[in-house]
Design a protein around this motif. Structure first.
Motif, mmCIF file in Angstrom:
data_model
loop_
_atom_site.group_PDB
_atom_site.id
_atom_site.type_symbol
_atom_site.label_atom_id
_atom_site.label_comp_id
_atom_site.label_asym_id
_atom_site.label_seq_id
_atom_site.Cartn_x
_atom_site.Cartn_y
_atom_site.Cartn_z
ATOM 1 N N ALA A 1 0.835 -1.206 0.000
ATOM 2 C CA ALA A 1 0.000 0.000 0.000
ATOM 3 C C ALA A 1 0.868 1.253 0.000
ATOM 4 C CB ALA A 1 -0.924 -0.009 1.211
ATOM 5 N N LEU A 2 1.919 1.214 0.800
ATOM 6 C CA LEU A 2 2.823 2.367 0.891
ATOM 7 C C LEU A 2 3.474 2.633 -0.470
ATOM 8 C CD1 LEU A 2 3.707 4.213 3.219
ATOM 9 C CD2 LEU A 2 5.696 2.762 3.517
ATOM 10 N N GLY A 3 3.933 1.559 -1.112
ATOM 11 C CA GLY A 3 4.561 1.675 -2.433
ATOM 12 C C GLY A 3 3.572 2.181 -3.466
ATOM 13 N N LEU A 4 2.356 1.660 -3.409
ATOM 14 C CA LEU A 4 1.334 2.042 -4.385
ATOM 15 C C LEU A 4 0.911 3.505 -4.196
ATOM 16 C CD1 LEU A 4 -0.855 -1.202 -4.454
ATOM 17 C CD2 LEU A 4 0.539 -0.299 -6.324
ATOM 18 N N VAL A 5 0.764 3.915 -2.950
ATOM 19 C CA VAL A 5 0.368 5.304 -2.675
ATOM 20 C C VAL A 5 1.451 6.250 -3.185
ATOM 21 C CG1 VAL A 5 0.038 7.003 -0.810
ATOM 22 C CG2 VAL A 5 -1.157 4.808 -0.719
ATOM 23 N N LEU A 6 2.675 5.897 -2.887
ATOM 24 C CA LEU A 6 3.804 6.724 -3.320
ATOM 25 C C LEU A 6 3.853 6.803 -4.854
ATOM 26 C CD1 LEU A 6 6.109 8.266 -2.001
ATOM 27 C CD2 LEU A 6 7.518 6.232 -2.222
ATOM 28 N N SER A 7 3.653 5.670 -5.508
ATOM 29 C CA SER A 7 3.668 5.630 -6.978
ATOM 30 C C SER A 7 2.542 6.486 -7.536
ATOM 31 C CB SER A 7 3.469 4.202 -7.488
ATOM 32 O OG SER A 7 4.335 3.354 -6.843
ATOM 33 N N ALA A 8 1.359 6.354 -6.934
ATOM 34 C CA ALA A 8 0.197 7.096 -7.422
ATOM 35 C C ALA A 8 0.443 8.599 -7.317
ATOM 36 C CB ALA A 8 -1.045 6.695 -6.626
ATOM 37 N N VAL A 9 0.997 9.008 -6.174
ATOM 38 C CA VAL A 9 1.276 10.445 -5.975
ATOM 39 C C VAL A 9 2.283 10.920 -7.031
ATOM 40 C CG1 VAL A 9 2.324 12.136 -4.399
ATOM 41 C CG2 VAL A 9 0.752 10.411 -3.510
ATOM 42 N N MET A 10 3.315 10.122 -7.233
ATOM 43 C CA MET A 10 4.342 10.488 -8.215
ATOM 44 C C MET A 10 3.758 10.574 -9.617
ATOM 45 S SD MET A 10 7.509 8.291 -6.716
ATOM 46 C CE MET A 10 8.515 8.372 -8.181
ATOM 47 N N CYS A 11 2.927 9.592 -9.979
ATOM 48 C CA CYS A 11 2.334 9.567 -11.324
ATOM 49 C C CYS A 11 1.481 10.814 -11.557
ATOM 50 C CB CYS A 11 1.476 8.315 -11.516
ATOM 51 S SG CYS A 11 2.468 6.837 -11.675
ATOM 52 N N VAL A 12 0.653 11.146 -10.558
ATOM 53 C CA VAL A 12 -0.246 12.294 -10.703
ATOM 54 C C VAL A 12 0.565 13.583 -10.838
ATOM 55 C CG1 VAL A 12 -1.975 13.710 -9.499
ATOM 56 C CG2 VAL A 12 -2.191 11.219 -9.523
ATOM 57 N N VAL A 13 1.516 13.776 -9.895
ATOM 58 C CA VAL A 13 2.300 15.019 -9.906
ATOM 59 C C VAL A 13 3.137 15.127 -11.184
ATOM 60 C CG1 VAL A 13 4.114 16.325 -8.718
ATOM 61 C CG2 VAL A 13 2.339 15.172 -7.399
ATOM 62 N N PHE A 14 3.816 14.048 -11.540
ATOM 63 C CA PHE A 14 4.688 14.095 -12.717
ATOM 64 C C PHE A 14 3.893 14.231 -14.019
ATOM 65 C CE2 PHE A 14 8.106 11.676 -10.141
ATOM 66 C CZ PHE A 14 8.551 12.876 -9.611
ATOM 67 N N THR A 15 2.689 13.668 -14.050
ATOM 68 C CA THR A 15 1.846 13.818 -15.241
ATOM 69 C C THR A 15 1.456 15.289 -15.401
ATOM 70 O OG1 THR A 15 0.951 11.613 -14.876
ATOM 71 C CG2 THR A 15 -0.297 13.016 -16.371
ATOM 72 N N LEU A 16 1.063 15.886 -14.272
ATOM 73 C CA LEU A 16 0.662 17.296 -14.326
ATOM 74 C C LEU A 16 1.807 18.192 -14.784
ATOM 75 C CD1 LEU A 16 -1.470 17.562 -11.041
ATOM 76 C CD2 LEU A 16 -2.317 17.678 -13.392
ATOM 77 N N LEU A 17 3.025 17.780 -14.421
ATOM 78 C CA LEU A 17 4.205 18.599 -14.767
ATOM 79 C C LEU A 17 4.893 18.134 -16.053
ATOM 80 C CD1 LEU A 17 5.700 18.836 -11.178
ATOM 81 C CD2 LEU A 17 4.600 20.660 -12.433
ATOM 82 N N HIS A 18 4.283 17.160 -16.698
ATOM 83 C CA HIS A 18 4.836 16.609 -17.958
ATOM 84 C C HIS A 18 6.256 16.082 -17.760
ATOM 85 C CE1 HIS A 18 1.328 18.446 -19.668
ATOM 86 N NE2 HIS A 18 1.718 19.641 -19.235
ATOM 87 N N ILE A 19 6.494 15.451 -16.616
ATOM 88 C CA ILE A 19 7.810 14.835 -16.381
ATOM 89 C C ILE A 19 7.650 13.333 -16.642
ATOM 90 C CG2 ILE A 19 9.564 14.308 -14.620
ATOM 91 C CD1 ILE A 19 8.662 16.912 -13.208
ATOM 92 N N ASP A 20 8.656 12.767 -17.292
ATOM 93 C CA ASP A 20 8.577 11.338 -17.587
ATOM 94 C C ASP A 20 8.624 10.532 -16.274
ATOM 95 O OD1 ASP A 20 8.715 9.040 -19.465
ATOM 96 O OD2 ASP A 20 10.574 8.696 -18.333
ATOM 97 N N PHE A 21 7.665 9.666 -16.090
ATOM 98 C CA PHE A 21 7.661 8.874 -14.853
ATOM 99 C C PHE A 21 7.683 7.369 -15.146
ATOM 100 C CE2 PHE A 21 3.204 7.740 -15.185
ATOM 101 C CZ PHE A 21 2.629 8.820 -15.844
ATOM 102 N N GLY A 22 8.273 7.046 -16.303
ATOM 103 C CA GLY A 22 8.361 5.631 -16.688
ATOM 104 C C GLY A 22 9.075 4.790 -15.641
ATOM 105 N N MET A 23 10.031 5.396 -14.967
ATOM 106 C CA MET A 23 10.792 4.637 -13.962
ATOM 107 C C MET A 23 9.928 4.243 -12.766
ATOM 108 S SD MET A 23 13.775 3.887 -14.852
ATOM 109 C CE MET A 23 14.770 3.527 -13.421
ATOM 110 N N THR A 24 8.843 4.998 -12.569
ATOM 111 C CA THR A 24 7.951 4.683 -11.442
ATOM 112 C C THR A 24 7.393 3.272 -11.595
ATOM 113 O OG1 THR A 24 7.359 7.014 -11.401
ATOM 114 C CG2 THR A 24 5.958 5.536 -10.134
ATOM 115 N N TYR A 25 7.015 2.961 -12.842
ATOM 116 C CA TYR A 25 6.486 1.606 -13.088
ATOM 117 C C TYR A 25 7.563 0.554 -12.816
ATOM 118 C CZ TYR A 25 2.612 4.016 -15.381
ATOM 119 O OH TYR A 25 1.539 4.815 -15.638
ATOM 120 N N PHE A 26 8.771 0.917 -13.220
ATOM 121 C CA PHE A 26 9.893 0.012 -12.977
ATOM 122 C C PHE A 26 10.041 -0.243 -11.466
ATOM 123 C CE2 PHE A 26 13.785 -0.632 -15.904
ATOM 124 C CZ PHE A 26 13.598 -1.994 -15.810
ATOM 125 N N GLY A 27 9.927 0.852 -10.735
ATOM 126 C CA GLY A 27 10.009 0.765 -9.270
ATOM 127 C C GLY A 27 8.942 -0.158 -8.709
#
Lengths: 228, 296
Positions: free
Chosen positions: A110-136
């Motif tokens: 849950a902790l990993g998923l929450v962190l990933s979700a937050v990163m995906c949302v923030v990075f999407t809004l900022l147009h930053i590549d977050f492909g590594m998040t999935y890797f994580g």
């Protein structure tokens, strides 16, 4: 559900909550800092490079979150760990430990998923590549699985070697199959473009490893928990 | 028929690769405080760990309170309070974590009593502003916290491994008082088993003694009875050689000698001009352990 949360709290007291909150706060702080910098400098080259680096670094943190609780919990199965005798002496200790293992897996995930979700949302809004998040995330599942498999190994060095090996193998596989342009970092997206089957194999293996590890740990927990 | 033993063991054995405990046969009387006395490696901690279900026995039977319940039974564990010699609780735990964990683990854990006992034992309680983790406390304070936690439960048997070893003499005295209070509260239904090396300091807290050497019980009984069974013989060096065969263990210098002997030999020793006196628990322990060492 309550039984599992209680078993988890029995092994961690209130440390789990404070650790979880402080960890998420630090992560959220870093993400907000990255977002702030990106917005303030309107996507300048320097900031873009830095935020890309930060996104990779934060993605690396995701799998490590999986180790926080599980590692600490399995340590209590080792007679050399302070607290071992206390936990062994409580009523129905093996069952409490089994429940705590399940809860720790869920919390770590849950902790990993929450962190990933937050990163995906923030990075999407900022147009930053977050492909590594999935890797994580893929590595998170694999690490949890490996931690469950090696949890009862009393020699911590063995567990660390396995975990480091897993990291090294994943990095090697990703690098090997997406090789071509040495100057670009490897993202899951790149890997997917070059070898889609490998992405599915990696993700599938990670999920399988996690499921098998959890099933194995639950199955042997009672026997392994009780000292012979 | 009512069983008056809190713990009985028959053929109790634990085999390790380099050490074997047992086979032990004993009955620990209910309503008393029993001291496990022995040198390092005698098997005291192993015995305590087996009694509390922390370690599994290899063979034999252990009966608690005359019932047929095994130590794996949660109901039985609720009745037994256990405290290990050091690092009993996780290093990251504060008094608050201990309170949370123990409250979830034991039905009879009284959180308020735990806080009161922590204050009485002069350690951080869960209401202390920023209570310290176990890691940041001294061995003595860790032991005090562990004792407060175990005394905060409603139990019928306390099993304490070296409770006085890391405590200062004043605190050891308070612990003896607390142990006495515990037995008095039980009105013959509560018992204590503890191991110790601080025999002189803990003598006030012990009624019954089990002397162990290399995994075996070498003597067992009520301390008052043992003090009648044995004597300390004391005489001049010139009589030593004549008196020595009548003593179990002894030591001599150029002028005097003393040693442990059976009380039944007191008259014979007196005829040789050797004085005898009632041994203290400390003298009894040293004499018996020395005797066991010489017999190996």
């Amino acid at each position: 559900m309550k039984k599992y949360v209680n078993a988890f709290r029995m092994f961690f007291g209130r440390c789990n909550l404070s650790t979880m909150v402080s960890f998420l706060a630090v992560m959220a702080g870093m993400i907000i800092m990255v977002a702030g910098l990106e917005t303030a400098t309107a996507g300048g080259d320097f900031t873009a490079g830095m935020t890309a680096g930060m996104s990779i670094m934060l993605a690396g943190v995701i799998p490590l979150t999986g180790l926080i609780f599980l590692n600490a919990l399995y340590a209590y199965a080792n007679p050399a760990t302070p607290g071992h005798k206390y936990f062994l002496s409580i009523p129905d200790s093996a069952e409490q430990f089994r429940r705590a293992v399940i809860a720790a897996n869920v919390f770590s995930l849950a902790l990993g998923l929450v962190l990933s979700a937050v990163m995906c949302v923030v990075f999407t809004l900022l147009h930053i590549d977050f492909g590594m998040t999935y890797f994580g995330l893929v590595i998170l599942f694999a690490l949890l699985g490996m931690c469950n498999f090696t949890g009862y190994v009393r020699n911590i060095a063995v567990r660390l070697v396995v975990i480091c090996g897993l990291f090294a193998f994943t990095g090697f596989a990703a690098g090997f199959f997406s090789a071509g342009d040495d100057e670009e970092e490897i993202t899951l997206g790149m890997l997917y473009e070059k070898a889609p089957w490998l992405v599915f194999v990696l993700a599938g293996t990670a999920l399988l490893l996690f499921a098998a590890g959890l099933v194995y740990s639950i199955a042997v927990s009672r026997r392994k928990w009780v000292r012979e | 028929m009512e069983n008056n033993f809190c713990v009985s063991a028959r053929g109790l054995t634990k085999k390790y690769s380099k050490f074997t405990l047992g086979a032990l046969e004993f009955d620990i009387p209910m309503g008393f405080s029993t001291a496990l006395i022995g040198a390092n490696g005698a098997g005291k901690t192993t015995l305590i760990d087996i009694l509390c279900g922390v370690v599994h026995r290899t063979e034999g039977e252990v009966t608690y309170f005359g019932s047929d319940k095994d130590i794996a039974s949660p109901e039985l564990r609720e009745r037994i309070g256990y405290c290990a010699s050091n690092a009993f609780f996780p290093q990251g735990f504060t008094a608050k974590d201990i309170a949370i964990s123990m409250e979830l683990a034991y039905k009879s854990f009284d959180r308020k009593k735990f806080a009161e006992l922590c204050e009485k034992f002069e350690v951080d309680s869960e209401f202390t502003k920023k209570p310290r983790q176990m890691l940041k406390q001294s061995d003595g304070n860790r032991m005090r916290t562990s004792l407060a936690a175990v005394f905060a439960r409603s139990t019928e048997l306390l099993v304490l491994d070296e409770p006085g070893s890391s405590l200062d003499p004043l605190m050891r005295d308070r612990l003896c008082d607390r142990m006495r209070d515990y037995l008095d509260e039980g009105d013959g239904r509560k018992s204590i088993i503890f191991s110790t090396h601080n025999i002189a300091d803990m003598e006030n807290a012990a009624d019954y003694a089990v002397f162990m050497d290399r995994g075996k019980i070498i003597e067992i009984g009520f301390i008052e009875d043992l003090k009648e069974k044995y004597i300390i013989a004391r005489g001049e060096a010139k009589d030593y050689e004549q008196a020595k065969p009548l003593m179990m263990s002894s030591s001599a210098n150029r002028t005097v000698f003393d040693g442990l002997a059976l009380a039944e030999n007191a008259e014979k020793l007196a005829e040789m001009g050797v004085d005898s006196e009632t041994p203290t628990l400390q003298q009894l322990s040293i004499g018996l352990l020395k005797y066991a060492e010489e017999q190996r």
